[in-house]
Scaffold this motif. Sequence first.
Motif, PDB file in Angstrom:
ATOM      1  N   ALA A 146       4.104   3.446  -6.011  1.00 34.26           N
ATOM      2  CA  ALA A 146       4.175   4.411  -4.912  1.00 34.26           C
ATOM      3  C   ALA A 146       3.157   5.532  -5.095  1.00 34.26           C
ATOM      4  CB  ALA A 146       5.584   4.986  -4.810  1.00 34.26           C
ATOM      5  N   TYR A 147       3.000   5.991  -6.315  1.00 36.53           N
ATOM      6  CA  TYR A 147       2.063   7.087  -6.605  1.00 36.53           C
ATOM      7  C   TYR A 147       0.631   6.690  -6.249  1.00 36.53           C
ATOM      8  CZ  TYR A 147       0.283  11.173  -9.151  1.00 36.53           C
ATOM      9  OH  TYR A 147      -0.314  12.367  -9.486  1.00 36.53           O
ATOM     10  N   LEU A 148       0.212   5.508  -6.685  1.00 36.00           N
ATOM     11  CA  LEU A 148      -1.154   5.065  -6.412  1.00 36.00           C
ATOM     12  C   LEU A 148      -1.368   4.793  -4.932  1.00 36.00           C
ATOM     13  CD1 LEU A 148      -1.766   2.670  -9.452  1.00 36.00           C
ATOM     14  CD2 LEU A 148      -2.626   4.995  -9.140  1.00 36.00           C
ATOM     15  N   LEU A 149      -0.400   4.156  -4.283  1.00 30.45           N
ATOM     16  CA  LEU A 149      -0.525   3.870  -2.857  1.00 30.45           C
ATOM     17  C   LEU A 149      -0.672   5.156  -2.053  1.00 30.45           C
ATOM     18  CD1 LEU A 149      -0.156   1.566  -0.584  1.00 30.45           C
ATOM     19  CD2 LEU A 149       2.143   2.504  -0.403  1.00 30.45           C
ATOM     20  N   GLU A 150       0.154   6.133  -2.356  1.00 30.56           N
ATOM     21  CA  GLU A 150       0.168   7.366  -1.577  1.00 30.56           C
ATOM     22  C   GLU A 150      -0.993   8.296  -1.898  1.00 30.56           C
ATOM     23  OE1 GLU A 150       5.062   7.310  -1.218  1.00 30.56           O
ATOM     24  OE2 GLU A 150       4.066   8.977  -2.257  1.00 30.56           O
ATOM     25  N   GLY A 151      -1.646   8.059  -3.024  1.00 33.34           N
ATOM     26  CA  GLY A 151      -2.769   8.912  -3.384  1.00 33.34           C
ATOM     27  C   GLY A 151      -4.125   8.343  -3.035  1.00 33.34           C
ATOM     28  N   LYS A 153      -7.174   6.369  -0.657  1.00 33.87           N
ATOM     29  CA  LYS A 153      -7.681   6.317   0.708  1.00 33.87           C
ATOM     30  C   LYS A 153      -7.137   5.059   1.391  1.00 33.87           C
ATOM     31  CE  LYS A 153     -12.067   8.631  -0.390  1.00 33.87           C
ATOM     32  NZ  LYS A 153     -13.547   8.494  -0.411  1.00 33.87           N
ATOM     33  N   ASP A 154      -6.998   5.141   2.718  1.00 29.45           N
ATOM     34  CA  ASP A 154      -6.432   4.025   3.467  1.00 29.45           C
ATOM     35  C   ASP A 154      -7.150   2.709   3.198  1.00 29.45           C
ATOM     36  OD1 ASP A 154      -4.592   5.701   4.512  1.00 29.45           O
ATOM     37  OD2 ASP A 154      -5.376   5.694   6.563  1.00 29.45           O
ATOM     38  N   ASN A 155      -8.480   2.738   3.208  1.00 27.67           N
ATOM     39  CA  ASN A 155      -9.235   1.491   3.102  1.00 27.67           C
ATOM     40  C   ASN A 155      -9.417   1.020   1.672  1.00 27.67           C
ATOM     41  OD1 ASN A 155     -10.984   3.495   2.307  1.00 27.67           O
ATOM     42  ND2 ASN A 155     -12.757   2.660   3.395  1.00 27.67           N
ATOM     43  N   ARG A 156      -8.786   1.694   0.714  1.00 26.73           N
ATOM     44  CA  ARG A 156      -8.864   1.282  -0.687  1.00 26.73           C
ATOM     45  C   ARG A 156      -7.481   1.196  -1.324  1.00 26.73           C
ATOM     46  NH1 ARG A 156     -12.752  -0.655   0.519  1.00 26.73           N
ATOM     47  NH2 ARG A 156     -14.896  -0.355  -0.233  1.00 26.73           N
ATOM     48  N   ARG A 157      -6.448   1.130  -0.502  1.00 25.47           N
ATOM     49  CA  ARG A 157      -5.092   1.075  -1.063  1.00 25.47           C
ATOM     50  C   ARG A 157      -4.874  -0.202  -1.874  1.00 25.47           C
ATOM     51  NH1 ARG A 157      -1.254   4.706   1.194  1.00 25.47           N
ATOM     52  NH2 ARG A 157      -2.129   5.974   2.867  1.00 25.47           N
ATOM     53  N   GLY A 158      -5.381  -1.318  -1.396  1.00 25.55           N
ATOM     54  CA  GLY A 158      -5.223  -2.568  -2.132  1.00 25.55           C
ATOM     55  C   GLY A 158      -5.917  -2.523  -3.475  1.00 25.55           C
ATOM     56  N   LEU A 159      -7.160  -2.062  -3.492  1.00 27.04           N
ATOM     57  CA  LEU A 159      -7.923  -1.979  -4.738  1.00 27.04           C
ATOM     58  C   LEU A 159      -7.270  -1.013  -5.726  1.00 27.04           C
ATOM     59  CD1 LEU A 159     -10.417  -2.525  -6.485  1.00 27.04           C
ATOM     60  CD2 LEU A 159     -11.591  -0.700  -5.232  1.00 27.04           C
ATOM     61  N   ILE A 160      -6.938   0.192  -5.265  1.00 22.25           N
ATOM     62  CA  ILE A 160      -6.386   1.207  -6.165  1.00 22.25           C
ATOM     63  C   ILE A 160      -5.014   0.793  -6.690  1.00 22.25           C
ATOM     64  CG2 ILE A 160      -5.608   3.589  -6.326  1.00 22.25           C
ATOM     65  CD1 ILE A 160      -8.643   3.233  -6.199  1.00 22.25           C
ATOM     66  N   THR A 161      -4.152   0.284  -5.821  1.00 21.32           N
ATOM     67  CA  THR A 161      -2.823  -0.104  -6.272  1.00 21.32           C
ATOM     68  C   THR A 161      -2.891  -1.309  -7.195  1.00 21.32           C
ATOM     69  OG1 THR A 161      -1.953   0.680  -4.149  1.00 21.32           O
ATOM     70  CG2 THR A 161      -0.476  -0.624  -5.509  1.00 21.32           C
ATOM     71  N   SER A 162      -3.839  -2.207  -6.963  1.00 23.40           N
ATOM     72  CA  SER A 162      -3.987  -3.359  -7.855  1.00 23.40           C
ATOM     73  C   SER A 162      -4.426  -2.937  -9.250  1.00 23.40           C
ATOM     74  CB  SER A 162      -5.008  -4.354  -7.291  1.00 23.40           C
ATOM     75  OG  SER A 162      -6.329  -3.848  -7.392  1.00 23.40           O
ATOM     76  N   CYS A 163      -5.012  -1.747  -9.352  1.00 25.25           N
ATOM     77  CA  CYS A 163      -5.429  -1.261 -10.672  1.00 25.25           C
ATOM     78  C   CYS A 163      -4.233  -1.060 -11.596  1.00 25.25           C
ATOM     79  CB  CYS A 163      -6.217   0.041 -10.538  1.00 25.25           C
ATOM     80  SG  CYS A 163      -7.880  -0.198  -9.878  1.00 25.25           S
TER      81      CYS A 163
END
Length: 435
Positions: A146-151, A153-163
């Motif tokens: 939840a922290y990564l998703l909400e922090g 950018k919209d167009n990088r939610r998949g990349l950031i959350t997958s980290c």
Amino acid sequence: MVETAYQTAHGASASSCVPMSRRSMVVAGLSTVVEWYDFTLYLYFSTVLARVFFGTGPQSMTETLGGFAIAYLMRPVGALVFGHFGDRLGRRVTMLGSMALMTIAMLATAMLPTYAQIGPLAGVLLIALRCLMSFSVGGEYTGVVAYLLEGAKDNRRGLITSCASAASEIGALLAAGAAALTVWAMPEEALVSWGWRLPFLFGAALAGLVLITRATLEETPEFLRQRDAGTVPEKPIRQTLTRHRSAIARGFAISALGSITYYVGITYVPAFLDTTGTMPETRALSISILAALTVILVTPLIGLASDRFGRRPILLMLALGGIFLPTGMFAVMAGGGAATWAGAIVLAALGGAVSAVGAVTTAEQFPGEGRLSGLALGATTATAIFGGLTPLVAHLLVTNSGWPAAPGAMIAFVALCVIMVFWYMPETAPARARP
């Protein structure tokens, strides 16, 4: 249709939230190293822990994996408790609490007496601490996702959350390396007497360091928006159960496939190779290191692809892979030689890919209000069943039937059951992030 589904999952203000500082995102993402280090250490080290805590009898491995399964049932309980506080008081609070409990559990595990010292009570104490660890990990995963998703950018939610999944594999890599090095470097007597404690002491130190660093985290823009707007739910679990039952079911299906491909297709593999006599313990652990490296490479690529092409097409493709690949991979791995290494890489790539897209997709099923509770009710419950129980079931099937492809058939069955859920699932990736 796509934009509507996205707005329903996130709320109208999701895209207007200012992304968080890079430092907070890095600290949050890397902290999953600790979570997966301990959990995969238990499975990678299971052949050693069986001798240390359950004796040398023929049932010791079954008892070790059974303890893992029992403890894992505490994961959804922890997710619900921490999720409630995370939805009520903020994501930062739950992430601090879960890491504090993880630190205590790992340190206490390293100090446990062995079977040779106190008999069967040693196994009982180990399982009790595993329950505490599982309870804390339940809150850890939902909080970080939840922290990564909400922090992001919209167009990088998949990349950031997958980290988060990629970082967790660094923990798995450390666990596999620590287990392999400990087994390789120590004679059997020293290993069973005191050497097994070293990887757990390292994990406790790592968790303590992360806890100190995590104290500097910011709160997410999404929770701050809820607080400013007065929309923080008073009873998030009840609200989620009342309003988002379909989302809970979709999260359950996604996590079911992600859990079984990971825990049977990756972390159970060393025990599988040892049980079938394909490889000795040390070489089997070396394959785990290769599997972890494979997942680290695959995860961000799949996260980025889900931002580009959408979550639903990627999930459908991976479900098809889950239907057709694992049974054959387990069969060829049992044959030994280069095929064993190739099969392990394919299974690791599949498990890592599902985890990568699954993390962001399950979180996107819910609005910010009650998101952690939604993840607990859907994703974490599925993980407890298809992650905690399946290594034991796979082990029993292999030993009782003599069919080495049985674990792969388990994965294929789950993939076949969930693929229609993915087919009818609304797309949650923001439309402007894709062609």
